[in-house]
Design an enzyme around this catalytic site. Structure first.
Site, PDB file in Angstrom:
ATOM      1  N   GLU A  81       0.736  -1.162  -0.137  1.00 33.14           N
ATOM      2  CA  GLU A  81      -0.004  -0.027   0.074  1.00 33.14           C
ATOM      3  C   GLU A  81       0.979   1.238   0.182  1.00 33.14           C
ATOM      4  O   GLU A  81       0.388   2.305  -0.187  1.00 33.14           O
ATOM      5  CB  GLU A  81      -0.985  -0.023   1.159  1.00 33.14           C
ATOM      6  CG  GLU A  81      -1.997  -1.129   1.156  1.00 33.14           C
ATOM      7  CD  GLU A  81      -2.987  -0.586   0.150  1.00 33.14           C
ATOM      8  OE1 GLU A  81      -3.085   0.277  -0.345  1.00 33.14           O
ATOM      9  OE2 GLU A  81      -3.936  -1.529  -0.062  1.00 33.14           O
ATOM     10  N   GLU A 112       6.966 -22.195   7.659  1.00 30.69           N
ATOM     11  CA  GLU A 112       7.458 -21.317   8.927  1.00 30.69           C
ATOM     12  C   GLU A 112       8.494 -21.927   9.757  1.00 30.69           C
ATOM     13  O   GLU A 112       9.129 -21.438  10.616  1.00 30.69           O
ATOM     14  CB  GLU A 112       6.252 -21.014   9.569  1.00 30.69           C
ATOM     15  CG  GLU A 112       5.478 -21.940  10.348  1.00 30.69           C
ATOM     16  CD  GLU A 112       4.498 -21.416  11.393  1.00 30.69           C
ATOM     17  OE1 GLU A 112       4.444 -21.636  12.481  1.00 30.69           O
ATOM     18  OE2 GLU A 112       3.474 -20.826  10.664  1.00 30.69           O
TER      19      GLU A 112
END
Length: 272
Positions: A81, A112
């Protein structure tokens, strides 16, 4: 100190399947209301980190977010953004997720748990001591993130974290830890809920305050935003109209000419 995962503790609610839709929504909302108060307690930690980020970015450095699952996706969302909102390069704020871009949409099993891939992913961008790396993990125990920050520390790269557990392993390897303690989730262990909301609020604070301090906002307006759709072109036109006290047609002409709100305003005032 003893490390307890409050994000994994049993929910304050039980027999969820027996609740009405209204009861579910009211109780979820009740839990959500506690999140901004938890973030408020962490403002001193966030403030110190932002000062470091501003200094690095002012010197040409970059900000990296690194995480897994929901945490990784939130970092990527915040990073993505920044260019349209503040007109900065896509290389200024970079989000990385365990499992790569595939993991943005679909979970990549055991990604992960790698203790080497996080640093490899950072190396792809030639991360250096000019940059700053923020690990994001609600649990504070994600190996992909912890190991990446450990290597960053050894390379004299500034490290920070956003986590929702107190005294976590991640906090201990972070030079600037941010701990937002939101407590048990409505569904036990579902840290995409309150913990995810807390992380999003902190990320909003970090990039918004940083970009303001980098002079990417004038007054309260996004004068460097990218004019990537009709809504933003209309918003930019209105900004110019208000700032210069001119009519819409003249404002639109300036925006079309300079392709940027700030540039349009500056050139008009300079008589160009």
């Amino acid at each position: 100190m003893t490390f307890t995962k409050t994000t994994e503790q049993d929910s304050n609610y039980n027999h969820l399947e027996q609740m009405s839709i209204s009861e579910l929504l009211i109780n979820i909302n009740k839990e959500d209301k506690s999140v901004p108060l938890a973030v408020e307690k962490s403002i001193p930690q966030i403030e110190v980190l932002i000062a470091q980020i501003v200094a690095k970015l002012n010197s040409g450095g970059r900000l990296f977010y690194i995480g897994a699952g929901t945490s990784g996706r939130l970092g990527i969302l915040d990073a993505s953004e920044c260019p349209p909102t503040f007109g900065v390069s896509h290389d200024m704020v970079i989000g990385l997720i365990a499992g790569g871009d595939t993991a943005i949409r679909k979970a990549v099993e055991f990604a992960e748990d790698s203790t080497t891939q996080g640093w490899k992913d950072l190396q792809t961008f030639n991360v250096s001591k000019n940059d700053i790396v923020i690990g994001i993990a609600a649990s504070g125990t994600t190996p992909y993130v912890i190991s990446a920050l450990e290597t960053c520390n050894s390379k004299k790269i500034i490290t920070a974290c956003i986590t929702c557990n107190k005294n976590s392993p991640l906090s201990k390897v972070s030079q600037y830890p941010i701990e937002v303690i939101v407590g048990p989730e409505f569904i036990t262990g579902s840290s995409r809920m309150k913990a995810g909301t807390a992380q999003k609020l902190v990320l909003n604070m970090i990039t918004t305050a940083t970009m303001i301090k980098l002079n990417k906002v004038k007054g309260n307006k996004m004068v460097d935003m990218q004019l990537s759709n009709n809504k933003l072109v209309d918003r930019g036109t209105k900004m110019i109209m208000t700032e210069l006290d001119i009519d819409r047609s003249e404002a639109k002409r300036l925006l079309n000419q300079y392709k940027n709100v700030r540039s349009a305003i500056q050139n008009y005032r300079n008589g160009n």
